[in-house]
Design an enzyme around this catalytic site. Structure first.
Site, PDB file in Angstrom:
ATOM      1  N   SER A  37       0.828  -1.212   0.000  1.00  0.00           N
ATOM      2  CA  SER A  37       0.000   0.000   0.000  1.00  0.00           C
ATOM      3  C   SER A  37       0.860   1.259   0.000  1.00  0.00           C
ATOM      4  O   SER A  37       0.600   2.203  -0.762  1.00  0.00           O
ATOM      5  CB  SER A  37      -0.951   0.004   1.202  1.00  0.00           C
ATOM      6  OG  SER A  37      -0.250  -0.134   2.419  1.00  0.00           O
TER       7      SER A  37
ATOM      8  N   HIS B  50      -1.854  -8.705   1.992  1.00  0.00           N
ATOM      9  CA  HIS B  50      -1.491  -7.444   2.663  1.00  0.00           C
ATOM     10  C   HIS B  50      -2.558  -7.118   3.708  1.00  0.00           C
ATOM     11  O   HIS B  50      -2.728  -7.852   4.672  1.00  0.00           O
ATOM     12  CB  HIS B  50      -1.326  -6.346   1.619  1.00  0.00           C
ATOM     13  CG  HIS B  50      -0.742  -5.065   2.134  1.00  0.00           C
ATOM     14  ND1 HIS B  50      -0.002  -4.992   3.294  1.00  0.00           N
ATOM     15  CD2 HIS B  50      -0.771  -3.789   1.646  1.00  0.00           C
ATOM     16  CE1 HIS B  50       0.398  -3.744   3.494  1.00  0.00           C
ATOM     17  NE2 HIS B  50      -0.061  -2.994   2.515  1.00  0.00           N
TER      18      HIS B  50
ATOM     19  N   HIS C 138       6.225 -12.518   8.480  1.00  0.00           N
ATOM     20  CA  HIS C 138       6.307 -11.151   7.963  1.00  0.00           C
ATOM     21  C   HIS C 138       7.405 -11.106   6.913  1.00  0.00           C
ATOM     22  O   HIS C 138       8.419 -11.791   7.031  1.00  0.00           O
ATOM     23  CB  HIS C 138       6.603 -10.161   9.093  1.00  0.00           C
ATOM     24  CG  HIS C 138       6.430  -8.733   8.697  1.00  0.00           C
ATOM     25  ND1 HIS C 138       7.427  -8.004   8.075  1.00  0.00           N
ATOM     26  CD2 HIS C 138       5.368  -7.888   8.802  1.00  0.00           C
ATOM     27  CE1 HIS C 138       6.998  -6.788   7.832  1.00  0.00           C
ATOM     28  NE2 HIS C 138       5.747  -6.690   8.251  1.00  0.00           N
TER      29      HIS C 138
ATOM     30  N   ARG D 234       4.171  -4.425  17.138  1.00  0.00           N
ATOM     31  CA  ARG D 234       2.764  -4.026  17.095  1.00  0.00           C
ATOM     32  C   ARG D 234       1.881  -5.109  17.705  1.00  0.00           C
ATOM     33  O   ARG D 234       0.841  -4.819  18.290  1.00  0.00           O
ATOM     34  CB  ARG D 234       2.347  -3.720  15.658  1.00  0.00           C
ATOM     35  CG  ARG D 234       3.133  -2.568  15.029  1.00  0.00           C
ATOM     36  CD  ARG D 234       2.828  -2.422  13.551  1.00  0.00           C
ATOM     37  NE  ARG D 234       3.194  -3.630  12.811  1.00  0.00           N
ATOM     38  CZ  ARG D 234       2.916  -3.826  11.521  1.00  0.00           C
ATOM     39  NH1 ARG D 234       2.260  -2.899  10.827  1.00  0.00           N
ATOM     40  NH2 ARG D 234       3.284  -4.946  10.926  1.00  0.00           N
TER      41      ARG D 234
ATOM     42  N   ASP E 266      -1.401  -8.479  12.645  1.00  0.00           N
ATOM     43  CA  ASP E 266      -2.748  -8.972  12.352  1.00  0.00           C
ATOM     44  C   ASP E 266      -3.186 -10.087  13.298  1.00  0.00           C
ATOM     45  O   ASP E 266      -4.384 -10.354  13.427  1.00  0.00           O
ATOM     46  CB  ASP E 266      -2.818  -9.484  10.913  1.00  0.00           C
ATOM     47  CG  ASP E 266      -2.550  -8.387   9.901  1.00  0.00           C
ATOM     48  OD1 ASP E 266      -3.004  -7.257  10.142  1.00  0.00           O
ATOM     49  OD2 ASP E 266      -1.884  -8.657   8.892  1.00  0.00           O
TER      50      ASP E 266
END
Length: 472
Positions: A277, A307, A354, A363, A409
């Site tokens: 993105s 993504h 990742h 995160r 995620d």
């Protein structure tokens, strides 16, 4: 009073730098860049000439210095690992994780202003940091928050454009459509058509970017309410900040959910420039497409399953575990289910691995800390914790995975689900709103620094084979 707080923050930073030598390198430049100016545009006007000269000097002094070697594997593997893009707002280290203008996520949580003492950082503060490289004061953040609210009015034609789509259209399709409908208000397009000098490109880009960032929560929440809540939209609350207002617009007014949304938007805002993105937004903008066109393109990349759509897939997979095995599944049964998933043909376990990181995503870690604080007994959180113990050893056993650890995620869906935002198909829209802060911040600097049209060289397989034969 403002001056006093600025001096106080400066003292705290110096004190922390002395107490924590490892932190010194990341914050020492902040010690002489703290400002009490509350207008973000004025700050940039001061900073940009300095950075323009810095870029010119880099080109003159080091333009011919090689950065690395490119191998055939990199060319055939999606340019993985090729250093070839300038991205000022954040840097991703494979071992350390993301740093926003040099600050790690824990440092941002400590240094950026919060809505309440000990609370999560305000996204407006991160926007200020990404654009200026400076830790803002609470007054600066409040000023920016007010400006964003003033820019948040969405024209009626945007809603009509979204309403023209079937309600069954994926929320990301509706979101990208809404952004394209916003494009008719582009200040950059108007200025370019009138003949603006290239040295001023950044100014209408700034106007578009801040308006886009301000309007996205309104557009995104309209889609959520349209699809899942019978079209009953909420209005902006003038007393709330950006993250809390987004939560409110969606229909969630639990103070803990407000805190979660502040954290969510902050940690999802930027992840250096090589992800799909961010790179797409930069690439399209390099053709001098305006921020709306560029960000709509970025959203279409974010909508891909490899993504941004991954955060949708994680919660759906976790719920499939519960449906088949129950909430109190043992670790042994969980291992069996993981193997079943892999043996069914899935390349990955959703939420693990990742493309760059080689450790647990910071995160993920900060979201886990949030869960331990606010929902330690939630069954789905306990399941995620067990997956943290079960999945990595299995992926290492397979021997094909460079990073078996959980990413961002793996955790976000469980937190959102706990507070009532259970519609997994919508999660990527939340990601999109967040990512606007990083992409638009860098786009302003792309224009300010006069970065050129991006045009890498492509080759054919014949060319690669001939080149390798000659090299051999």
């Amino acid at each position: 009073m403002v001056l006093h707080r600025g001096v106080s923050l400066l003292s705290k930073l110096r004190s922390r730098a002395v107490q924590q030598p490892g932190l010194y390198g990341s914050v020492r430049w902040l010690q002489y860049q703290i400002s009490t100016e509350t207008d973000l545009h004025s700050q940039l006007k001061e900073l940009i000439p300095e950075q323009q000269e810095r870029l010119k000097k880099l080109k003159v002094d080091y333009g011919k210095v090689p950065i690395g070697n490119i191998t055939v594997d990199m060319v055939l593997g999606g340019m993985r690992g090729i250093t070839g893009l300038l991205w000022e707002t954040s840097l991703l280290d494979p071992e350390e994780g993301i740093r926003f203008r040099g600050l790690s996520i824990p440092e941002c949580q400590k240094l950026l202003p919060a809505a309440k003492p000990g609370g999560e950082p305000l996204p407006e503060g991160l926007l200020w940091l990404l654009l200026t490289g400076k830790v803002p004061t609470k007054e600066q953040v409040d000023s920016l928050s007010k400006e964003l609210k003033n820019r948040a009015t969405v024209p009626d034609h945007v809603y009509k454009t979204i309403d023209a789509l079937p309600i069954t259209a994926h929320p990301m399709t509706q979101f990208a459509t809404g952004v394209m409908a916003l494009q008719v208000q582009s200040e950059f397009q108007k200025a370019y058509e009138k003949g603006i000098h290239k040295s001023k490109y950044w100014e209408p880009t700034y106007e578009d970017s801040l308006s886009l960032i301000a309007q996205l929560p309104v557009v995104a929440s309209y889609i959520y309410r349209r699809v899942y809540k019978n079209g009953q939209a909420n209005a902006i609350d003038e007393t709330l900040d950006y993250g809390a207002n987004f939560s409110h617009l969606l229909g969630f007014d639990d103070p803990a959910m407000h805190e979660l949304m502040r954290l969510y938007v902050t940690i999802h805002s930027d992840h250096e420039g090589g992800n799909v993105s961010a790179h797409t937004g930069h690439l399209v903008a390099s053709a001098l497409s305006d921020p709306y066109l560029s960000f709509a393109a970025a959203l279409n990349g974010l909508a891909g399953p490899l993504h941004g759509l991954a955060n949708q897939e994680v919660l759906l997979w976790i719920k499939s575990v519960v449906e088949e095995c129950g909430e109190n599944i043992s670790k042994e049964s969980l291992k069996e289910y993981v193997w079943k998933t892999l043996n069914s043909g899935k390349v990955v376990i959703p939420g693990f691995g990742h493309g760059v990181l080689r450790k647990t995503d910071p995160r993920y870690t900060c979201q886990r800390e949030f869960a331990l604080k606010h929902l330690p007994e939630d069954p789905l959180f306990k399941l995620v914790s067990n997956l943290y113990e079960v999945v990595p050893p299995i992926l290492l056993e397979l021997g094909k995975v460079k990073n078996p650890w959980p990413n961002v995620d793996a955790h976000s869906g469980v937190l959102l689900n706990y507070y009532g935002l259970t519609e997994a198909r919508y999660y990527t829209v939340l990601f999109g709103v967040s990512r606007s802060i990083g992409i638009c911040s860098q786009l302003i600097w792309d224009r300010a620094l006069g970065l050129p049209l991006e045009r890498p060289k492509s080759v054919t397989m014949d060319w690669v084979e001939n080149h390798c034969r000659k090299a051999a």
